[in-house]
Design an enzyme around this catalytic site. Structure first.
Site, mmCIF file in Angstrom:
data_model
loop_
_atom_site.group_PDB
_atom_site.id
_atom_site.type_symbol
_atom_site.label_atom_id
_atom_site.label_comp_id
_atom_site.label_asym_id
_atom_site.label_seq_id
_atom_site.Cartn_x
_atom_site.Cartn_y
_atom_site.Cartn_z
ATOM 1 N N ASP A 1 -8.266 -41.065 -4.694
ATOM 2 C CA ASP A 1 -8.460 -42.200 -3.775
ATOM 3 C C ASP A 1 -9.899 -42.315 -3.278
ATOM 4 O O ASP A 1 -10.136 -42.807 -2.175
ATOM 5 C CB ASP A 1 -7.511 -42.101 -2.573
ATOM 6 C CG ASP A 1 -6.070 -41.888 -2.989
ATOM 7 O OD1 ASP A 1 -5.625 -42.603 -3.896
ATOM 8 O OD2 ASP A 1 -5.405 -41.003 -2.416
ATOM 9 N N LYS B 1 -12.907 -44.665 -7.234
ATOM 10 C CA LYS B 1 -13.486 -44.567 -8.578
ATOM 11 C C LYS B 1 -13.457 -45.902 -9.301
ATOM 12 O O LYS B 1 -14.369 -46.223 -10.060
ATOM 13 C CB LYS B 1 -12.724 -43.516 -9.401
ATOM 14 C CG LYS B 1 -12.819 -42.108 -8.859
ATOM 15 C CD LYS B 1 -12.029 -41.127 -9.701
ATOM 16 C CE LYS B 1 -10.544 -41.335 -9.630
ATOM 17 N NZ LYS B 1 -9.974 -41.118 -8.282
ATOM 18 N N ASN C 1 0.879 -42.605 -11.992
ATOM 19 C CA ASN C 1 0.832 -42.134 -10.602
ATOM 20 C C ASN C 1 -0.562 -42.303 -10.019
ATOM 21 O O ASN C 1 -0.767 -42.070 -8.825
ATOM 22 C CB ASN C 1 1.240 -40.668 -10.507
ATOM 23 C CG ASN C 1 0.374 -39.757 -11.360
ATOM 24 O OD1 ASN C 1 -0.287 -40.201 -12.296
ATOM 25 N ND2 ASN C 1 0.381 -38.474 -11.059
ATOM 26 N N GLY D 1 -3.011 -44.630 -8.960
ATOM 27 C CA GLY D 1 -3.345 -46.010 -8.642
ATOM 28 C C GLY D 1 -4.809 -46.197 -8.321
ATOM 29 O O GLY D 1 -5.447 -45.332 -7.727
ATOM 30 N N HIS D 2 -5.365 -47.323 -8.734
ATOM 31 C CA HIS D 2 -6.729 -47.671 -8.368
ATOM 32 C C HIS D 2 -6.815 -49.175 -8.153
ATOM 33 O O HIS D 2 -6.128 -49.954 -8.807
ATOM 34 C CB HIS D 2 -7.747 -47.200 -9.420
ATOM 35 C CG HIS D 2 -7.340 -47.456 -10.838
ATOM 36 N ND1 HIS D 2 -6.618 -46.548 -11.577
ATOM 37 C CD2 HIS D 2 -7.539 -48.512 -11.655
ATOM 38 C CE1 HIS D 2 -6.401 -47.037 -12.791
ATOM 39 N NE2 HIS D 2 -6.940 -48.222 -12.866
ATOM 40 N N GLN E 1 -7.188 -39.464 -10.329
ATOM 41 C CA GLN E 1 -7.033 -38.504 -9.237
ATOM 42 C C GLN E 1 -8.362 -37.801 -8.912
ATOM 43 O O GLN E 1 -9.421 -38.406 -9.071
ATOM 44 C CB GLN E 1 -5.909 -37.505 -9.553
ATOM 45 C CG GLN E 1 -4.553 -38.158 -9.649
ATOM 46 C CD GLN E 1 -3.934 -38.012 -11.014
ATOM 47 O OE1 GLN E 1 -4.520 -37.553 -11.973
ATOM 48 N NE2 GLN E 1 -2.708 -38.459 -11.140
ATOM 49 N N GLY F 1 2.225 -46.649 -1.283
ATOM 50 C CA GLY F 1 2.116 -47.277 0.022
ATOM 51 C C GLY F 1 2.119 -46.293 1.169
ATOM 52 O O GLY F 1 2.057 -46.680 2.342
ATOM 53 N N ARG F 2 2.169 -44.990 0.857
ATOM 54 C CA ARG F 2 2.214 -43.983 1.918
ATOM 55 C C ARG F 2 0.880 -43.907 2.656
ATOM 56 O O ARG F 2 -0.185 -43.972 2.029
ATOM 57 C CB ARG F 2 2.523 -42.598 1.320
ATOM 58 C CG ARG F 2 3.924 -42.433 0.809
ATOM 59 C CD ARG F 2 4.172 -41.034 0.265
ATOM 60 N NE ARG F 2 3.420 -40.775 -0.954
ATOM 61 C CZ ARG F 2 3.519 -39.650 -1.662
ATOM 62 N NH1 ARG F 2 4.299 -38.683 -1.251
ATOM 63 N NH2 ARG F 2 2.820 -39.492 -2.768
#
Length: 449
Positions: free
Chosen positions: A12, A15, A37, A39-40, A233, A318-319
């Site tokens: 997060d 990148k 898993n 996301g960007h 990641q 969304g966490r």
């Protein structure tokens, strides 16, 4: 020319914005590990694109490749490609034939395993996204995985399913002692899986999406094309170099760019390796975070403020992300294991206007001062951060600063960046002052060197 872009913290870091920016100067962008898993978010001309599998460079019209080090959920892949097409883009995405496929039973097992870990009170649940990433990599290492090339051959696909699926069914029923209800049963039905994934193979073949990744990239490189390798990641959830076991199942560090694409280490090593740094720290999931702002009410309020300003909510889940001060021991470790030639520091604008600003310069552990991350999670959890307080800076117009350049940043912000660069002995290549690709102050373009 090659450029490898690596997350230097816990994922997060932003990148996608740098891959999108520098990917415009590249001919090919390669994702070399991870799955959907990771996301960007890419912002282009005010439009926001949330991607979890398609390489970021696809928004800029470059060829995007999912390398053999990736695990691929075809449903996610096709959904993202179709969504981009509906928005007027024409993404050219290829998939390595040696990449492994996430099957429905992997997703079921991912959820079961996390539930079991949560129920045994050991506190070792990882907080996965439940997308089957870990179980797919387990099957890859166990030599029972299904690869993209298998989807192109219906007979080979059936043979592999008939070998793997009974094992997975037995794991659920006999090891975990669970019944496969109607919602889960189809994930373990050989005939249903064969029909569905043979059809996926047909679409991949019809659209010419699969490649021999190593050969393809070798030919592009020999032709003089510029290649960006995009890690998913971050370093500290690398399965080898992160805070195990609170890690992902692959290697986000730069060395995996060669392994996960089939391009030689001398080719990857001949280019730049840029670590992407968030100006503070965030994390989704469990695991140590020594600088976390979770103490008194004031710290929690500050964490909430930074979280809201920075939009710190997982792209995939969304966490809300956990928030902490910048941790230099983490960055030193990242710079060493990937061999950074430069760093890009994002979210500098998020820290503007704060009443205080701290940076962790080291740890205290059992009477010893450490300048890097311990090798075990137990020791890292017990580390007490050593802080240095730096001057804060006022809020600024991100677009104006991006247009005017580095000297237009507030002086205290420049001092913060120079302090970071000195501490990890790595120059700053770019500074993110806003979410849009254009809201980046570029000091060095790796492709211009």
């Amino acid at each position: 020319m090659t450029l490898t872009i690596v997350g230097s913290q816990l994922g997060d870091e932003g990148k996608g914005a740098l891959v999108d920016r520098w990917g415009g100067d590249a001919d090919v962008v390669v994702r070399y590990q991870g799955g959907d898993n990771a996301g960007h978010t890419v912002v282009e001309g005010g439009a926001e694109y949330k991607l979890s599998l398609v390489p970021s460079g696809a928004v800029r019209g470059t060829v995007g490749i999912l390398g053999n080090g990736c695990v691929v959920n075809p449903r996610t892949l096709f959904t993202e490609i179709d969504d981009l097409r509906e928005r007027g883009l024409d993404p050219d995405v290829r998939v390595a034939r040696r990449a492994h496929v996430i099957m429905p039973y992997h997703r079921v097992l991912d959820g079961i395993e996390e539930e079991v870990k949560a129920d045994d009170d050991a506190g070792d649940e990882v907080g996965t996204t439940g997308r089957g990433i870990g179980p797919t990599y387990e099957d890859k290492a166990g030599r029972r995985g299904i690869r993209v090339a298998d989807l192109l051959d219906p007979d080979a696909l059936r043979e592999k399913l008939e070998y793997a699926v009974p094992q997975k069914r037995a794991l659920v029923e006999e090891v975990y002692g669970l019944d496969l209800d109607d919602d889960r049963a189809e994930a373990f039905d050989v005939d249903a899986l064969h029909e569905k994934f043979a059809a996926i193979g047909e679409r991949l073949a019809d659209e010419g999406m699969t490649v021999n990744c190593s050969d393809y990239l070798h030919r592009r490189h020999e032709a003089g094309d510029a290649i960006v390798f995009e890690g998913a990641q971050g370093t500290h959830i690398d399965v080898d170099h992160g805070n195990y076991p609170f890690v992902t199942s692959s290697n986000p560090t730069a060395g995996a760019a060669a392994v996960g694409s089939g391009v030689g280490v001398t080719t990857v090593g001949d280019g730049d390796v840029v670590g992407i740094v968030k100006a503070y720290l965030s994390r989704v999931g469990e695991g140590p975070l020594p600088t976390e702002l979770d103490g008194d009410a004031d710290e929690e309020a500050l964490a909430d403020e930074i979280r809201e300003r920075g939009g710190e909510f997982g792209t995939v889940t969304g966490r809300p992300r956990r928030i902490g001060w910048l941790d230099l021991p983490m960055l030193r470790h990242s710079a060493r294991v990937s061999g950074f030639t430069g760093v890009a520091v994002n979210h500098v604008d998020v820290l503007a206007g704060l009443d205080e600003l701290k940076v962790c310069t080291g740890y205290e552990l059992d009477g010893e001062t450490l300048d890097t991350v311990p090798t075990t999670t137990d020791r890292w959890e017990r580390c007490e951060p050593i802080y240095e307080t730096l001057d804060t800076w006022e809020e600024f117009d991100s677009s104006a600063v991006a247009e005017a350049g580095y000297d237009a940043l507030p002086e205290a912000a420049r001092e913060y960046l120079e302090f970071l660069a000195d501490e990890i002995d790595t120059p700053v290549y770019a500074v993110g002052v806003g979410p849009d690709r254009e809201e980046t102050v570029e000091l060095t373009n790796p492709f211009d060197e």
